[in-house]
Motif scaffolding. Structure first.
Motif, PDB file in Angstrom:
ATOM      1  N   SER A 124       0.705  -1.298  -0.183  1.00  0.00           N
ATOM      2  CA  SER A 124       0.040  -0.050   0.180  1.00  0.00           C
ATOM      3  C   SER A 124       1.541   0.986  -0.087  1.00  0.00           C
ATOM      4  CB  SER A 124      -0.309  -0.055   0.967  1.00  0.00           C
ATOM      5  OG  SER A 124      -0.394  -0.332   2.649  1.00  0.00           O
ATOM      6  N   GLY A 125       2.012   0.770   0.439  1.00  0.00           N
ATOM      7  CA  GLY A 125       2.955   2.529   0.665  1.00  0.00           C
ATOM      8  C   GLY A 125       3.118   2.849  -0.953  1.00  0.00           C
ATOM      9  N   VAL A 126       4.044   1.593  -1.907  1.00  0.00           N
ATOM     10  CA  VAL A 126       4.104   1.731  -3.278  1.00  0.00           C
ATOM     11  C   VAL A 126       3.028   2.127  -4.472  1.00  0.00           C
ATOM     12  CG1 VAL A 126       4.367   0.738  -5.439  1.00  0.00           C
ATOM     13  CG2 VAL A 126       5.704   0.091  -3.031  1.00  0.00           C
ATOM     14  N   THR A 127       1.534   1.913  -3.252  1.00  0.00           N
ATOM     15  CA  THR A 127       0.250   2.187  -4.182  1.00  0.00           C
ATOM     16  C   THR A 127      -0.396   3.806  -3.679  1.00  0.00           C
ATOM     17  OG1 THR A 127      -0.659   0.784  -3.582  1.00  0.00           O
ATOM     18  CG2 THR A 127      -2.081   2.056  -4.502  1.00  0.00           C
ATOM     19  N   GLY A 128       0.046   4.223  -2.752  1.00  0.00           N
ATOM     20  CA  GLY A 128       0.047   6.218  -2.186  1.00  0.00           C
ATOM     21  C   GLY A 128       0.943   6.006  -2.741  1.00  0.00           C
ATOM     22  N   MET A 129       2.862   5.758  -3.093  1.00  0.00           N
ATOM     23  CA  MET A 129       3.494   6.617  -3.423  1.00  0.00           C
ATOM     24  C   MET A 129       3.838   7.113  -4.610  1.00  0.00           C
ATOM     25  SD  MET A 129       7.308   5.594  -3.746  1.00  0.00           S
ATOM     26  CE  MET A 129       7.508   3.527  -5.165  1.00  0.00           C
ATOM     27  N   VAL A 130       2.867   5.994  -6.050  1.00  0.00           N
ATOM     28  CA  VAL A 130       2.480   6.428  -6.977  1.00  0.00           C
ATOM     29  C   VAL A 130       1.194   7.071  -7.158  1.00  0.00           C
ATOM     30  CG1 VAL A 130       1.816   4.970  -9.820  1.00  0.00           C
ATOM     31  CG2 VAL A 130       3.355   4.138  -8.271  1.00  0.00           C
ATOM     32  N   ARG A 131       0.207   6.767  -6.459  1.00  0.00           N
ATOM     33  CA  ARG A 131      -1.377   7.926  -6.863  1.00  0.00           C
ATOM     34  C   ARG A 131      -0.946   9.687  -6.527  1.00  0.00           C
ATOM     35  NH1 ARG A 131      -6.718   4.746  -4.727  1.00  0.00           N
ATOM     36  NH2 ARG A 131      -6.517   3.096  -6.705  1.00  0.00           N
ATOM     37  N   PHE A 132      -0.031   9.489  -5.695  1.00  0.00           N
ATOM     38  CA  PHE A 132       0.711  10.813  -5.107  1.00  0.00           C
ATOM     39  C   PHE A 132       0.635  11.713  -5.768  1.00  0.00           C
ATOM     40  CE2 PHE A 132       3.240  13.515  -3.718  1.00  0.00           C
ATOM     41  CZ  PHE A 132       3.131  14.722  -2.731  1.00  0.00           C
ATOM     42  N   TRP A 133       2.334  10.070  -6.078  1.00  0.00           N
ATOM     43  CA  TRP A 133       3.652  11.504  -7.772  1.00  0.00           C
ATOM     44  C   TRP A 133       2.574  11.315  -8.746  1.00  0.00           C
ATOM     45  CZ3 TRP A 133       7.084  14.756  -5.920  1.00  0.00           C
ATOM     46  CH2 TRP A 133       7.144  14.213  -5.027  1.00  0.00           C
ATOM     47  N   LEU A 134       1.665  10.518  -9.012  1.00  0.00           N
ATOM     48  CA  LEU A 134       1.252  11.010 -10.724  1.00  0.00           C
ATOM     49  C   LEU A 134       0.084  11.890 -10.767  1.00  0.00           C
ATOM     50  CD1 LEU A 134       2.216   7.347 -12.504  1.00  0.00           C
ATOM     51  CD2 LEU A 134       2.700   9.702 -12.364  1.00  0.00           C
ATOM     52  N   GLY A 135      -0.942  11.918  -8.922  1.00  0.00           N
ATOM     53  CA  GLY A 135      -1.894  12.774  -8.911  1.00  0.00           C
ATOM     54  C   GLY A 135      -1.572  14.549  -8.733  1.00  0.00           C
ATOM     55  N   PRO A 136      -2.240  15.344  -8.713  1.00  0.00           N
ATOM     56  CA  PRO A 136      -2.636  16.755  -9.041  1.00  0.00           C
ATOM     57  C   PRO A 136      -1.540  17.190  -8.191  1.00  0.00           C
ATOM     58  CG  PRO A 136      -4.342  16.048  -7.989  1.00  0.00           C
ATOM     59  CD  PRO A 136      -4.400  15.018  -7.966  1.00  0.00           C
ATOM     60  N   ASP A 137      -0.749  16.631  -6.788  1.00  0.00           N
ATOM     61  CA  ASP A 137      -0.450  17.198  -6.355  1.00  0.00           C
ATOM     62  C   ASP A 137       1.263  16.793  -6.443  1.00  0.00           C
ATOM     63  OD1 ASP A 137      -1.685  18.508  -4.692  1.00  0.00           O
ATOM     64  OD2 ASP A 137      -2.128  17.228  -3.460  1.00  0.00           O
ATOM     65  N   GLY A 138       1.120  15.796  -7.788  1.00  0.00           N
ATOM     66  CA  GLY A 138       2.534  16.033  -7.899  1.00  0.00           C
ATOM     67  C   GLY A 138       3.374  16.028  -9.672  1.00  0.00           C
ATOM     68  N   TYR A 139       2.911  15.275 -10.037  1.00  0.00           N
ATOM     69  CA  TYR A 139       3.987  15.519 -11.474  1.00  0.00           C
ATOM     70  C   TYR A 139       2.145  15.608 -12.220  1.00  0.00           C
ATOM     71  CZ  TYR A 139       8.271  13.704 -10.148  1.00  0.00           C
ATOM     72  OH  TYR A 139       9.554  13.495  -9.563  1.00  0.00           O
ATOM     73  N   GLY A 140       0.767  15.855 -12.014  1.00  0.00           N
ATOM     74  CA  GLY A 140      -0.437  15.990 -12.755  1.00  0.00           C
ATOM     75  C   GLY A 140       0.109  17.510 -13.653  1.00  0.00           C
ATOM     76  N   PRO A 141       0.496  18.497 -13.213  1.00  0.00           N
ATOM     77  CA  PRO A 141       0.553  19.369 -14.178  1.00  0.00           C
ATOM     78  C   PRO A 141       1.503  18.922 -15.234  1.00  0.00           C
ATOM     79  CG  PRO A 141       0.175  20.277 -11.611  1.00  0.00           C
ATOM     80  CD  PRO A 141       0.340  18.429 -12.203  1.00  0.00           C
ATOM     81  N   PHE A 142       2.425  18.421 -14.571  1.00  0.00           N
ATOM     82  CA  PHE A 142       3.985  18.487 -15.950  1.00  0.00           C
ATOM     83  C   PHE A 142       2.893  17.401 -16.529  1.00  0.00           C
ATOM     84  CE2 PHE A 142       7.869  15.575 -16.705  1.00  0.00           C
ATOM     85  CZ  PHE A 142       7.863  15.575 -17.336  1.00  0.00           C
ATOM     86  N   LEU A 143       2.616  16.095 -15.981  1.00  0.00           N
ATOM     87  CA  LEU A 143       1.756  14.763 -17.429  1.00  0.00           C
ATOM     88  C   LEU A 143       0.757  15.595 -18.174  1.00  0.00           C
ATOM     89  CD1 LEU A 143       1.417  12.245 -14.865  1.00  0.00           C
ATOM     90  CD2 LEU A 143       3.175  12.821 -16.299  1.00  0.00           C
ATOM     91  N   ASP A 144      -0.050  16.477 -17.508  1.00  0.00           N
ATOM     92  CA  ASP A 144      -1.205  17.328 -18.383  1.00  0.00           C
ATOM     93  C   ASP A 144      -0.573  18.411 -19.626  1.00  0.00           C
ATOM     94  OD1 ASP A 144      -3.024  16.047 -16.897  1.00  0.00           O
ATOM     95  OD2 ASP A 144      -3.155  18.146 -15.499  1.00  0.00           O
ATOM     96  N   ALA A 145       0.540  18.836 -19.156  1.00  0.00           N
ATOM     97  CA  ALA A 145       1.687  19.747 -20.216  1.00  0.00           C
ATOM     98  C   ALA A 145       1.952  18.778 -21.469  1.00  0.00           C
ATOM     99  CB  ALA A 145       3.184  20.637 -19.840  1.00  0.00           C
ATOM    100  N   ILE A 146       2.609  18.227 -20.768  1.00  0.00           N
ATOM    101  CA  ILE A 146       3.203  17.103 -21.963  1.00  0.00           C
ATOM    102  C   ILE A 146       2.276  15.974 -22.928  1.00  0.00           C
ATOM    103  CG2 ILE A 146       4.196  14.339 -22.923  1.00  0.00           C
ATOM    104  CD1 ILE A 146       6.282  15.232 -19.474  1.00  0.00           C
ATOM    105  N   ALA A 147       0.881  16.051 -22.785  1.00  0.00           N
ATOM    106  CA  ALA A 147      -0.571  15.411 -23.091  1.00  0.00           C
ATOM    107  C   ALA A 147      -1.114  16.809 -24.607  1.00  0.00           C
ATOM    108  CB  ALA A 147      -2.103  15.508 -22.201  1.00  0.00           C
ATOM    109  N   ARG A 148      -0.791  18.456 -23.780  1.00  0.00           N
ATOM    110  CA  ARG A 148      -1.423  19.242 -24.316  1.00  0.00           C
ATOM    111  C   ARG A 148      -0.500  19.572 -25.354  1.00  0.00           C
ATOM    112  NH1 ARG A 148      -2.653  21.120 -19.264  1.00  0.00           N
ATOM    113  NH2 ARG A 148      -0.606  22.738 -19.641  1.00  0.00           N
ATOM    114  N   GLY A 149       0.993  18.600 -25.349  1.00  0.00           N
ATOM    115  CA  GLY A 149       1.866  18.849 -26.155  1.00  0.00           C
ATOM    116  C   GLY A 149       2.659  19.760 -26.251  1.00  0.00           C
TER     117      GLY A 149
END
Lengths: 221, 264
Positions: B237-262
């Protein structure tokens, strides 16, 4: 204090006749856990010998000033500090082996062999004799670890110190590795066989039986 | 044995061993000497240990990229190197005034960390840095692979890992654990290749964009799960939380959105 101390005897006695692992069965937890390869066994042996020798020297040097009421905690604190230093040195200079040893270096603190020698010997003898005794016990422990580690690596992987010794069947040779040798139970088997071998050569090590079986056994009905 | 000592260097040492003053003195001296020894070793050796860890992390990134099918060819096409970028997590854009060389100095300043509200703190970190170093691989103009450093709280302590995401920013291409202190034989199996092998191909979100990734409590069921490790539920569950946090809005979320928008 004028009597002469026989350092040679103190040093060689723990190798076979008074071996801490095979005779006193001390410190076997780590002996079983880190003997999958010779390299980890050797690192663990050196770490334990260094910790044992230094802690025996330090505790023996201040032995007249250790209040009896806090003597165990003083010994443990000294041992633990040395273990942390050794662990840090390993992490800095032998990072890979330190990862393979994982928690077991830290567990030297609780190895009964270390506390056993400081409590039984270093507390009552001068530093040179205490350090020689500790070094001898460290060598006895190392001897057992290296024998078991060598056998496990040889039969488990066909290697010694990571170099292929027996040609593997997979690579066109004749040797099929015994995977059991890499698992923890094999260390118990090997240690048991080793104790048996030593005691059949040195019969005075054989302990008297704790129970005598009853002469007539009635079958339970 | 414990007779009065004639050594002149301290009157206190001549006290009987069982006296209270002597007991306190010996306890204090032993603790002080041991504390100095331990801190000295830690401080002196820390630079070497940090260099070791950095070298290992580089080796693991290299191994992670090599282990992804087809990635070696892509690397060869793009000149054989990953490009490095420091991004500001809040905006998801490249940080203007922080370079990889100055990142450590920047993060040493507590002002560049953001405290996390308990509800948002899935990874159990308490705070997160405002900047992070990521690695990108481009195929033409599009980003084909991105490597994201993650950290979170496992059972025995902090877990550091690097997650590789494919160009769609939803499919995991691989995971490498760079540091952990989990229980040997149980949670520590997260560093084994056989466990990490269940990550490639796992998807993070479902069709509606909702985060579904998790480490299962047994064999994985479905495309959003990876196999759990028996006896290591809290590590999982630590790994689950880690991945969910970092790929969510408080982590890399804005960055991933920026990549998706090109935009990246």
């Amino acid at each position: 204090m004028a009597e002469r101390v026989d350092y040679a005897a103190i040093l060689t006695e723990p190798l076979i006749r008074q071996n801490p692992v095979t005779l006193q069965i001390l410190g076997i937890c780590s002996a079983l856990a880190v003997t999958t390869t010779l390299a980890t066994a050797l690192t663990m042996s050196i770490s334990l010998t260094v910790v044992l020798t230094l802690s025996a020297g330090l505790i023996s040097a201040i032995r007249r000033h250790i209040p009896n009421t806090i003597r165990l905690i003083v010994q443990i604190v000294i041992i633990a500090a040395l273990v942390i230093v050794i662990d840090q040195v390993l992490q800095a200079y032998f990072a890979e082996i330190s990862r393979a040893l994982s928690v077991y270096v830290g567990l030297i603190t609780t190895n009964c062999l270390v506390l056993g020698r400081t409590e039984a010997y270093a507390r009552h003898h001068a530093p040179p004799a205490a350090m020689v005794d500790a070094f001898g016990n460290g060598l006895g422990y190392s001897l057992v670890l290296l024998v078991i580690g060598g056998l496990r690596e040889l039969f488990g992987k066909g290697e010694l110190f990571g170099a292929q010794v027996l040609p593997l069947a997979d690579a066109g040779g004749w040797f099929t590795p015994l995977s059991l040798m890499l698992l923890a139970p094999s260390a118990f088997f090997l240690l048991g066989l080793l104790v048996w071998a030593v005691r059949s050569r040195v019969p005075e090590q054989i302990e008297p039986p704790e129970h005598t079986p009853p002469l007539r056994t009635e079958p339970a009905e | 044995m414990a007779g009065p000592d004639r050594n002149p260097w301290r009157r206190l040492l001549a006290l009987p061993n069982e006296s209270r003053a002597k007991t306190v003195l010996v306890a204090f001296l032993v603790s002080a000497v041991c504390a100095a020894l331990v801190s000295g070793a830690t401080v002196l050796l820390r630079p070497i240990q940090a260099a070791n860890r950095a070298a290992e992390e580089r080796a693991q990134i290299a191994a992670l990229v090599q282990g992804i099918p087809g990635m070696a060819d892509l690397l060869a096409q793009s000149g054989g190197t990953l490009s490095t970028a420091v991004i500001a997590l809040e905006s998801g854009r490249a940080a203007a005034d922080v370079t990889p060389a100055t990142l450590n100095a920047t993060l040493a300043d507590p002002a560049n960390w953001t405290a996390l509200a308990p509800g948002a703190d899935l990874a159990g970190l308490g705070q997160r840095p405002d900047y992070a170093q990521v690695f990108l691989l481009r195929d033409g103009d599009a980003v084909s692979l991105v490597l994201l450093p993650l950290s979170g709280r496992g059972y025995g302590g902090r877990i550091d890992a690097i997650l590789a995401l494919r160009g769609d920013m939803n499919t995991i291409a691989g995971l490498a654990v760079t540091q952990h202190s989990e229980t040997p034989g149980l949670g520590a199996r997260i560093e084994e290749r056989s466990w990490q092998a269940s990550f490639p191909g796992t998807e993070l979100r479902d069709g509606r964009g909702e985060m579904r990734f998790r480490v299962a409590r047994g064999p994985a069921s479905g495309v959003h799960e990876v196999d759990g490790i028996t006896g290591a539920t809290r590590t999982g569950s630590g790994v689950t939380g880690m991945v969910r946090f970092w790929l969510g809005p408080d982590g890399y979320g804005p960055f991933l959105d920026a990549i998706a928008r090109g935009e990246f």
